[in-house]
Enzyme design. Structure first.
Site, PDB file in Angstrom:
ATOM      1  N   TYR A  54       0.838  -1.186   0.000  1.00 16.81           N
ATOM      2  CA  TYR A  54       0.000   0.000   0.000  1.00 16.81           C
ATOM      3  C   TYR A  54       0.885   1.252   0.000  1.00 16.81           C
ATOM      4  CZ  TYR A  54      -3.916  -3.143   0.848  1.00 16.81           C
ATOM      5  OH  TYR A  54      -4.858  -4.133   0.734  1.00 16.81           O
ATOM      6  N   ARG A  97       2.503  -0.923  11.260  1.00 11.13           N
ATOM      7  CA  ARG A  97       2.425  -2.239  10.623  1.00 11.13           C
ATOM      8  C   ARG A  97       3.300  -2.246   9.377  1.00 11.13           C
ATOM      9  NH1 ARG A  97      -2.815  -5.718   8.337  1.00 11.13           N
ATOM     10  NH2 ARG A  97      -1.980  -7.719   8.994  1.00 11.13           N
ATOM     11  N   GLY A 109      -6.846 -12.807  11.664  1.00  7.36           N
ATOM     12  CA  GLY A 109      -7.629 -12.225  10.582  1.00  7.36           C
ATOM     13  C   GLY A 109      -8.721 -13.139  10.084  1.00  7.36           C
ATOM     14  N   ARG A 110      -8.410 -13.926   9.070  1.00  4.15           N
ATOM     15  CA  ARG A 110      -9.424 -14.731   8.390  1.00  4.15           C
ATOM     16  C   ARG A 110     -10.099 -15.761   9.285  1.00  4.15           C
ATOM     17  NH1 ARG A 110      -6.029 -12.803   4.668  1.00  4.15           N
ATOM     18  NH2 ARG A 110      -6.861 -12.329   2.585  1.00  4.15           N
TER      19      ARG A 110
END
Length: 215
Positions: free
Chosen positions: A21, A69, A182-183
């Site tokens: 990003y 992060r 997370g997932r």
């Protein structure tokens, strides 16, 4: 004047500088082709992130936690390494620490994989060792199959260090301080409670199709 945490409305700020990003695009030589003060040397490529952290620190004061992060891998290149050695990683982390980062969130795709040859430490482990700051680890925690499009890799099995026991062993060895999930939470919104209570057999497996359904 620095803002009070009650005025801000939350207890910490996390800057997302990972996974290709915007902030990470400045870090990575493969995407940062600038020829001004934000490009070229590693220190220049880190300048954008440093200025962001410094601006946040100036706004929130000295006692407000700033989390950063970061990752080695990128969305377009899972094998990329921002830092090729512990020495390069130390330079990177020192720049951010000096800017005002309090906590590092070291994002990996698989938490059990060593980051550099000659050590079993993952990226979070190395970050903790080099900075002695609180560190968060993440990467396929609670998953039993691959989700990255590389095939149906099986991540389960009693001899595999991917499980909770392997994670807890690293945590108890003080390789990192916190674990991000997370997932696995998509399949099990109460994942943390079930793991705490030992209900491993009740956990549902994460499937890609779950991202397409809002329950």
């Amino acid at each position: 004047a620095a803002a009070d945490s009650k005025d801000i409305g939350f207890d910490a700020i996390e800057v997302h500088g990972a996974h290709g990003y915007l902030v990470d695009q400045f870090f990575w030589e493969g995407t940062n082709q600038r020829n001004d003060k934000y490009g070229g040397s590693f220190e220049n490529r880190a300048r954008f992130a440093i200025e962001i952290v410094e601006a946040i620190r100036a706004a929130v004061g000295e006692d407000f936690p700033i989390i950063f992060r970061f990752s080695q891998w990128k969305q377009q290149d899972y094998n990329a390494k921002l830092c090729q050695s512990p020495e390069e990683l130390e330079t990177f982390l020192t720049l951010l620490t000096n800017a005002g980062v309090d906590i590092f969130h070291a994002s990996t795709r698989r938490f059990w994989l060593p980051e550099f040859e000659g050590s079993d430490l993952n990226l979070a482990g190395w970050t903790k060792k080099l900075t002695n700051k609180p560190v968060i680890t993440v990467g396929s925690v609670g998953l039993d199959s691959d989700f990255t499009g590389e095939g149906s890799m099986d991540l389960s099995g009693t001899s595999n260090p991917t499980g909770i026991d392997g994670l807890l062993e690293r945590l108890n060895n003080n390789e990192f301080d916190l674990v991000a999930v997370g997932r696995a939470l998509i399949a099990n919104p109460d994942w943390a409670n079930r793991v705490r209570d030992g209900g491993f057999d009740e956990l549902a497996s994460y499937e890609k199709d779950q991202l397409l359904t809002l329950v």
